[in-house]
Write an enzyme that holds these catalytic residues in place. Sequence first.
Site, mmCIF file in Angstrom:
data_model
loop_
_atom_site.group_PDB
_atom_site.id
_atom_site.type_symbol
_atom_site.label_atom_id
_atom_site.label_comp_id
_atom_site.label_asym_id
_atom_site.label_seq_id
_atom_site.Cartn_x
_atom_site.Cartn_y
_atom_site.Cartn_z
ATOM 1 N N SER A 128 0.829 -1.198 0.000
ATOM 2 C CA SER A 128 0.000 0.000 0.000
ATOM 3 C C SER A 128 0.867 1.253 0.000
ATOM 4 O O SER A 128 1.973 1.269 0.561
ATOM 5 C CB SER A 128 -0.866 -0.036 1.265
ATOM 6 O OG SER A 128 -1.412 1.225 1.503
ATOM 7 N N TYR A 153 -1.945 -1.671 11.198
ATOM 8 C CA TYR A 153 -2.259 -2.148 9.843
ATOM 9 C C TYR A 153 -1.139 -1.744 8.873
ATOM 10 O O TYR A 153 -0.592 -2.564 8.141
ATOM 11 C CB TYR A 153 -3.607 -1.582 9.372
ATOM 12 C CG TYR A 153 -3.771 -1.639 7.873
ATOM 13 C CD1 TYR A 153 -4.105 -2.831 7.251
ATOM 14 C CD2 TYR A 153 -3.546 -0.510 7.076
ATOM 15 C CE1 TYR A 153 -4.209 -2.903 5.862
ATOM 16 C CE2 TYR A 153 -3.647 -0.570 5.700
ATOM 17 C CZ TYR A 153 -3.979 -1.757 5.099
ATOM 18 O OH TYR A 153 -4.071 -1.827 3.739
ATOM 19 N N LYS A 157 1.953 -3.946 6.617
ATOM 20 C CA LYS A 157 2.315 -3.846 5.190
ATOM 21 C C LYS A 157 3.831 -3.704 5.056
ATOM 22 O O LYS A 157 4.457 -4.362 4.217
ATOM 23 C CB LYS A 157 1.611 -2.646 4.537
ATOM 24 C CG LYS A 157 0.103 -2.824 4.358
ATOM 25 C CD LYS A 157 -0.225 -3.932 3.382
ATOM 26 C CE LYS A 157 -1.713 -4.181 3.225
ATOM 27 N NZ LYS A 157 -2.039 -5.472 2.605
#
Length: 346
Positions: A128, A153, A157
Amino acid sequence: MAKTVLVSGGAGFIGSHVTVELISAGYDVVVADDMSNCDLTCFEGVKKITGRDNLPFVKMDFCDLEAVHNLFAEYHIDAVIHFAAFKAVGESVAEPLKYYNNNLTSFMNLLTVAHAQKSGCNVLFSSSATVYGEPDVLPVTEESPRQPATSPYGNTKQICEDILRDCVKAYSEGEGALKGIALRYFNPIGAHPSGLIGELPRGVPNNLVPFITQTAIGKRECLSIFGNDYPTPDGTCQRDYIDIVDLAKAHVCAVGRMIDEKMENDYEVFNIGTGVPVSVLELVNAFEKVNNLKLNYKFAPRRSGDVTAIWADPTLANEKLGWKAERSVEETLAAAWKWEQRIAGK
Ligand code: UDP
């Protein structure tokens, strides 16, 4: 013989669109999903769009190592695209262990089993643009520095990118060789033009476009535009909104690059975006115009954690993957509206 691609988390929003594009490019696909964040709507839609009634589907949790071994024993997997992960930023702040446990364990299990295959495997990780944080220089290239993550979160990644990079470095030759690509998505929006697959947020949507379509259909009263005092041309945040079908096609290009042994490095990273910044207000206006409706919206305070502006330099993906975003933001917003109307039964 067709090569087989495993799509973990393949029943979700991005996974279902990627499955459609892989099949139309001639790949065999195995979809695996634990169904923790979706129902069968999109999987059924994929079968309809592709005409593949017997599309293999395995309900499984990638945190279950034995289940991952069994899956690879049943199918010869040439490449895997890994989407199976939790993705709610706010929830990850409240429940970091849930996110670290799930997102890291599932990916490490997958790599462990992929590396245990004699023939090795090609691994595509869905990363992302969140890894860039608030960039100092725009647009961002793959060389732009990663910033410390602002949520568990986002951190998963970054950590998964690093795990993949390190595994590829250690296991790039011989039995069990791994090759890896990380695609850094900007803001995926829209739906398949057929209206058969799209985003199905649980509860109140966090993301802008599902909130817009739910407001337009009457499920939400009013869209709050978070902040109109940012140092941008119209005061609202700028993002790089990438059409979901365009995004899905980037995965087909990346898988082809790995399987056809076209990679220049055993681990590669690509930005997947349009290269065009669009403000929240511009997106709202485009939605109203293309769908010929008025949206109820108001300006609200800034949302904590939002960056002011970020958009991609997609040159590397354009040149090395032979991929380019093609659909206009208007087409994308029309597809998103068609999908919202369909799921509302209108
Ligand atoms: N946004 C907004 N109202 C909403 C949801 C999002 O104004 O109800 C804005 C948000 O502040 C950001 C942009 O829309 O500037 C995109 O947000 P989204 O959550 O879709 O993606 P993000 O860029 O945060 O990953």
